[in-house]
Write a protein that holds these residues in place. Structure first.
Motif, PDB file in Angstrom:
ATOM      1  N   GLY A 253       0.798  -1.221   0.000  1.00  0.00           N
ATOM      2  CA  GLY A 253       0.000   0.000   0.000  1.00  0.00           C
ATOM      3  C   GLY A 253       0.827   1.266   0.000  1.00  0.00           C
ATOM      4  N   ILE A 254       2.133   1.133   0.289  1.00  0.00           N
ATOM      5  CA  ILE A 254       3.037   2.291   0.284  1.00  0.00           C
ATOM      6  C   ILE A 254       4.062   2.140  -0.843  1.00  0.00           C
ATOM      7  N   ASP A 255       4.711   0.992  -0.888  1.00  0.00           N
ATOM      8  CA  ASP A 255       5.741   0.764  -1.907  1.00  0.00           C
ATOM      9  C   ASP A 255       5.262  -0.151  -3.035  1.00  0.00           C
ATOM     10  N   VAL A 256       4.379  -1.085  -2.710  1.00  0.00           N
ATOM     11  CA  VAL A 256       3.889  -2.038  -3.709  1.00  0.00           C
ATOM     12  C   VAL A 256       2.389  -2.223  -3.555  1.00  0.00           C
ATOM     13  N   GLY A 257       1.773  -2.715  -4.603  1.00  0.00           N
ATOM     14  CA  GLY A 257       0.329  -2.966  -4.574  1.00  0.00           C
ATOM     15  C   GLY A 257      -0.096  -3.754  -5.800  1.00  0.00           C
ATOM     16  N   VAL A 258      -1.380  -3.705  -6.080  1.00  0.00           N
ATOM     17  CA  VAL A 258      -1.959  -4.481  -7.185  1.00  0.00           C
ATOM     18  C   VAL A 258      -2.427  -3.528  -8.273  1.00  0.00           C
ATOM     19  N   LYS A 259      -1.995  -3.761  -9.492  1.00  0.00           N
ATOM     20  CA  LYS A 259      -2.469  -2.972 -10.625  1.00  0.00           C
ATOM     21  C   LYS A 259      -3.823  -3.532 -11.050  1.00  0.00           C
ATOM     22  N   PHE A 260      -4.870  -2.781 -10.778  1.00  0.00           N
ATOM     23  CA  PHE A 260      -6.233  -3.293 -10.905  1.00  0.00           C
ATOM     24  C   PHE A 260      -6.543  -3.791 -12.306  1.00  0.00           C
ATOM     25  N   ASP A 261      -6.088  -3.067 -13.332  1.00  0.00           N
ATOM     26  CA  ASP A 261      -6.490  -3.440 -14.694  1.00  0.00           C
ATOM     27  C   ASP A 261      -5.774  -4.691 -15.219  1.00  0.00           C
ATOM     28  N   THR A 262      -4.874  -5.266 -14.404  1.00  0.00           N
ATOM     29  CA  THR A 262      -4.244  -6.534 -14.800  1.00  0.00           C
ATOM     30  C   THR A 262      -4.956  -7.746 -14.195  1.00  0.00           C
ATOM     31  N   LEU A 263      -5.934  -7.508 -13.333  1.00  0.00           N
ATOM     32  CA  LEU A 263      -6.622  -8.598 -12.646  1.00  0.00           C
ATOM     33  C   LEU A 263      -7.601  -9.324 -13.564  1.00  0.00           C
ATOM     34  N   ASP A 264      -7.710 -10.637 -13.383  1.00  0.00           N
ATOM     35  CA  ASP A 264      -8.840 -11.338 -13.978  1.00  0.00           C
ATOM     36  C   ASP A 264      -9.880 -11.567 -12.878  1.00  0.00           C
ATOM     37  N   LYS A 265     -11.013 -12.158 -13.243  1.00  0.00           N
ATOM     38  CA  LYS A 265     -12.109 -12.300 -12.279  1.00  0.00           C
ATOM     39  C   LYS A 265     -11.719 -13.145 -11.066  1.00  0.00           C
ATOM     40  N   ASN A 266     -11.004 -14.219 -11.327  1.00  0.00           N
ATOM     41  CA  ASN A 266     -10.628 -15.102 -10.212  1.00  0.00           C
ATOM     42  C   ASN A 266      -9.677 -14.417  -9.242  1.00  0.00           C
TER      43      ASN A 266
ATOM     44  N   ARG B 100     -16.168  -4.377   0.524  1.00  0.00           N
ATOM     45  CA  ARG B 100     -14.870  -5.056   0.468  1.00  0.00           C
ATOM     46  C   ARG B 100     -13.907  -4.332  -0.466  1.00  0.00           C
ATOM     47  N   LEU B 101     -14.427  -3.877  -1.606  1.00  0.00           N
ATOM     48  CA  LEU B 101     -13.586  -3.185  -2.580  1.00  0.00           C
ATOM     49  C   LEU B 101     -13.057  -1.876  -1.997  1.00  0.00           C
ATOM     50  N   ASN B 102     -13.935  -1.115  -1.326  1.00  0.00           N
ATOM     51  CA  ASN B 102     -13.524   0.151  -0.722  1.00  0.00           C
ATOM     52  C   ASN B 102     -12.481  -0.062   0.371  1.00  0.00           C
ATOM     53  N   ARG B 103     -12.651  -1.140   1.125  1.00  0.00           N
ATOM     54  CA  ARG B 103     -11.692  -1.429   2.192  1.00  0.00           C
ATOM     55  C   ARG B 103     -10.301  -1.663   1.618  1.00  0.00           C
ATOM     56  N   LEU B 104     -10.224  -2.454   0.557  1.00  0.00           N
ATOM     57  CA  LEU B 104      -8.924  -2.701  -0.083  1.00  0.00           C
ATOM     58  C   LEU B 104      -8.337  -1.404  -0.641  1.00  0.00           C
ATOM     59  N   ASN B 105      -9.162  -0.602  -1.255  1.00  0.00           N
ATOM     60  CA  ASN B 105      -8.687   0.651  -1.844  1.00  0.00           C
ATOM     61  C   ASN B 105      -8.196   1.613  -0.772  1.00  0.00           C
ATOM     62  N   ASN B 106      -8.907   1.680   0.353  1.00  0.00           N
ATOM     63  CA  ASN B 106      -8.501   2.576   1.444  1.00  0.00           C
ATOM     64  C   ASN B 106      -7.164   2.168   2.054  1.00  0.00           C
ATOM     65  N   GLU B 107      -6.821   0.900   1.940  1.00  0.00           N
ATOM     66  CA  GLU B 107      -5.535   0.428   2.459  1.00  0.00           C
ATOM     67  C   GLU B 107      -4.411   0.604   1.442  1.00  0.00           C
ATOM     68  N   GLY B 108      -4.716   1.187   0.305  1.00  0.00           N
ATOM     69  CA  GLY B 108      -3.693   1.499  -0.684  1.00  0.00           C
ATOM     70  C   GLY B 108      -3.309   0.352  -1.595  1.00  0.00           C
ATOM     71  N   ILE B 109      -4.076  -0.738  -1.553  1.00  0.00           N
ATOM     72  CA  ILE B 109      -3.734  -1.925  -2.353  1.00  0.00           C
ATOM     73  C   ILE B 109      -3.655  -1.599  -3.849  1.00  0.00           C
ATOM     74  N   PHE B 110      -4.564  -0.749  -4.330  1.00  0.00           N
ATOM     75  CA  PHE B 110      -4.645  -0.490  -5.768  1.00  0.00           C
ATOM     76  C   PHE B 110      -3.854   0.744  -6.191  1.00  0.00           C
ATOM     77  N   ALA B 111      -3.055   1.310  -5.272  1.00  0.00           N
ATOM     78  CA  ALA B 111      -2.337   2.543  -5.588  1.00  0.00           C
ATOM     79  C   ALA B 111      -0.972   2.288  -6.228  1.00  0.00           C
TER      80      ALA B 111
END
Length: 614
Positions: A238-251, A344-355
């Motif tokens: 959430g600070i140095d690394v995270g998940v690039k949302f547009d690379t995710l598949d449904k699973n 759930r989505l907002n919680r992940l976003n607030n923790e910086g996962i998608f940043a």
């Protein structure tokens, strides 16, 4: 030393008057009818005239007493040391009674202890009960590290234990088991230091924020130190690394969302229905919010009314979009499930996962470094699922293309995945977000050069399929009967060694490995770096209290003497200097300084006066 009593092709009893035996020491039996035989002591006892020989029935019987008397031992008059030993390789015939036994020279046992050169393996510690071979040890194997023992810090004396990491290609994956205070985390640190020295790319999942290798151990000599500052990087989720949302598949998205609890079938259906390939966080979350607002209004008619009553074009376009989304998804997506996915989505976003993204970790691995991933346990479970899938896929695609002789893409290196608290990532009996990828690597990773180092206090709680794939196991002190049972099932630890597990000293370990072919007892060497959490919490508290007292004293010493009528002025002055307190708190602090004899309190006709000690 001589063989005494009845013998078999597997076991013998040995007696001597010279010295006590050590558990796990290696001895050579010189049998005149067959080649010299190597044996390992697994049980030992000493007798003297004050201890009747029948107190340990079964270890020594009347036949043994007769034999000892016949070969010159004065049973009942002198101390006799007796050991039971197990041959490392079954003999062709039972060992001859009376055969001489001696300590080996290092070159005679080198092949059973050393499986690779020291520069090619992990130098993890000292093999226990090998100190007697120090004089015959090769110079290049002497004085390589420090050991912390019951007598304090000492240099290495015995044979070094060097783990042949290249053999993991044949016998993959390592398990590290041990209870709290057993030295398990210490052992992980030593192993990771050695991995860094060999420049092996490694991902470390660190939920305890302790795998920082910047701090040199102050207690060891300079010649034993190594600088790891350029061999690892720390990344906070959430600070140095995270998940690039547009690379995710449904699973992958569903795995991320399930970290707050298992998704219901209805929630899973919402993701399958609404998520579109290449969605960004904004487009996906906006679609969900539009559907939620449409469901809150409840019908197309009510949405049409909002469109007709819109005060401006922006508001009108907004409700047109809501109507379109509502009409498309309303029948297949229940409101409660939509709200659950949004939360759930907002919680992940607030923790910086998608940043952020995982590019820094990928580059770190390509440089042959250690990538330490830090975050709380829940966040690491979320992120590791995505990260391990992506890194494993990159390595697998590279190797598959190479094996099919296709045009190879950019090289992606083999790597190791290491984590403590492994039972949280791959638990037995239920699923977790990261379990499936760890299980896949446990079963298939060897083919692609991806290996696991899994540490846990509770091996019983680790998925059984994964435990079975751990070909090397480091077993530290373990007290729970269920965990000891699991360890016995999964290793070749003997019954006698199993009985010793609850009593091992911190830092002692049994290493059971298909690479070694036997279980070896090892004292793990001192780590060259220290954890940031090594400070004693009670000393930390004492330091804080002391510093706090000094801070108050330094702030008020130039204002002494302080009389009660001046308290408000002192409070204002302290606040300007960053110290906030009321009159009652200030009086308490001044009284503490009086108690510590830094100032004195005098009673005057105008009340108490706090003054310097004259």
């Amino acid at each position: 030393m001589q063989v005494v009593g009845f013998t078999t092709q597997q076991e013998v009893s040995i007696a001597t008057k010279e010295r006590p035996f050590k558990i796990n020491e290696i001895l050579i039996i010189e049998d005149e009818y067959q080649n010299d035989q190597l044996a390992e002591v697994y049980e030992t006892m000493s007798y003297n005239k004050h201890i009747p020989l029948n107190v340990n029935e079964g270890f020594i019987d009347s036949n043994m007493v007769d034999i000892l008397n016949s070969i010159g031992y004065k049973v009942g008059e002198e101390t006799i040391h007796i050991a039971k030993a197990r041959l490392l390789v079954e003999a062709d015939y039972p060992i001859s009674t009376g055969a001489c036994v001696r300590k080996p020279r290092f070159e005679e046992v080198k092949n059973i202890f050393l499986k690779c050169k020291k520069e090619d393996g992990l130098l993890l510690g000292e093999i226990k009960s090998t100190e007697d071979m120090e004089d015959t040890l090769e110079d290049e194997l002497k004085d390589l590290f420090c050991i912390y023992d019951k007598s304090g810090i000492r240099k290495q004396k015995g044979v070094p234990f060097i783990f042949d990491i290249k053999k993991m290609q044949q016998y993959p994956h390592i398990g590290i088991f041990g209870g709290s205070g057993s030295g398990k985390s210490f052992g992980i640190r030593v192993m990771l230091e050695e991995i860094m020295k060999l420049n092996i790319p490694t991902i470390v999942l660190d939920p305890h924020f302790e795998m920082d290798f910047s701090n040199q151990c102050p207690d060891i000599e300079d010649k034993y130190r190594d600088d790891f500052s350029n061999k690892f990087n720390i990344y906070q989720i959430g600070i140095d690394v995270g998940v690039k949302f547009d690379t995710l598949d449904k699973n992958e998205l569903k795995k991320l969302l399930s970290v707050s609890g298992a998704l219901t079938d209805s929630m899973s259906n919402v993701v399958d229905t609404i998520y579109k390939n290449k969605d960004t966080y904004i487009t996906f979350s906006t679609r969900l919010e539009e559907l939620k607002e449409g469901q809150a209004l409840g019908s197309v008619e009510k949405i049409d009314k909002k469109i007709s009553e819109a005060s401006d074009r922006y508001e009108r376009d907004k409700y047109i979009k809501i109507k379109e989304t509502y009409s498309k998804y309303e029948k297949t997506c229940p409101p409660a499930s939509v709200s659950g996915i949004i939360w759930r989505l907002n919680r992940l976003n607030n923790e910086g996962i998608f940043a952020k993204d995982i590019i820094p970790v990928e580059e770190c691995l390509k440089e042959g470094k250690l990538a330490v991933i830090q975050g709380d346990m829940r966040l690491i479970q979320v992120f590791s699922t995505y990260l391990l899938n992506r890194m494993y896929l990159k390595r697998r695609e590279y190797k598959d293309a190479k094996s099919r002789k296709q045009k190879e893409g950019e090289f992606f290196p083999p790597f190791i995945i290491a984590t403590d608290e492994a039972h949280n990532f791959a638990p037995k009996g239920y699923d977790s977000p990261s379990k499936s990828i760890i299980k896949e690597i446990a079963q298939e990773g060897r083919k692609y050069g991806v290996f696991l180092v899994l540490a846990t206090q509770r091996p019983t709680l680790l998925d059984e399929t994964i435990t079975a794939q751990l070909n090397t196991k480091f077993v530290f002190r373990t007290v729970r009967a269920s965990d000891i049972g699991t360890i016995k099932e999964e290793t070749d630890i003997s019954a006698e060694e199993g009985k010793r597990l609850p009593y091992l000293r911190s830092g002692d370990s049994f290493i059971s490995s298909a690479i070694l072919g036997r279980t070896i007892p090892v004292r793990i060497r001192m780590a060259k770096t220290t954890s940031p959490h090594t400070e004693n919490p009670f000393e930390e508290l004492q330091t804080f209290i002391s510093q706090n007292k000094d801070k108050i004293y330094e702030a008020i010493k130039d204002k002494l003497p302080i009389r009660e009528m001046q308290m408000n002025d002192i409070i204002v002055w302290l606040e300007k200097n960053g110290i906030k307190m009321n009159a009652g708190q200030l009086k308490k602090e001044l009284d503490k300084l009086v108690h510590d004899k830094k100032i004195v309190r005098k009673e005057t006709m105008f009340g108490s006066s706090y003054e310097n000690i004259s």
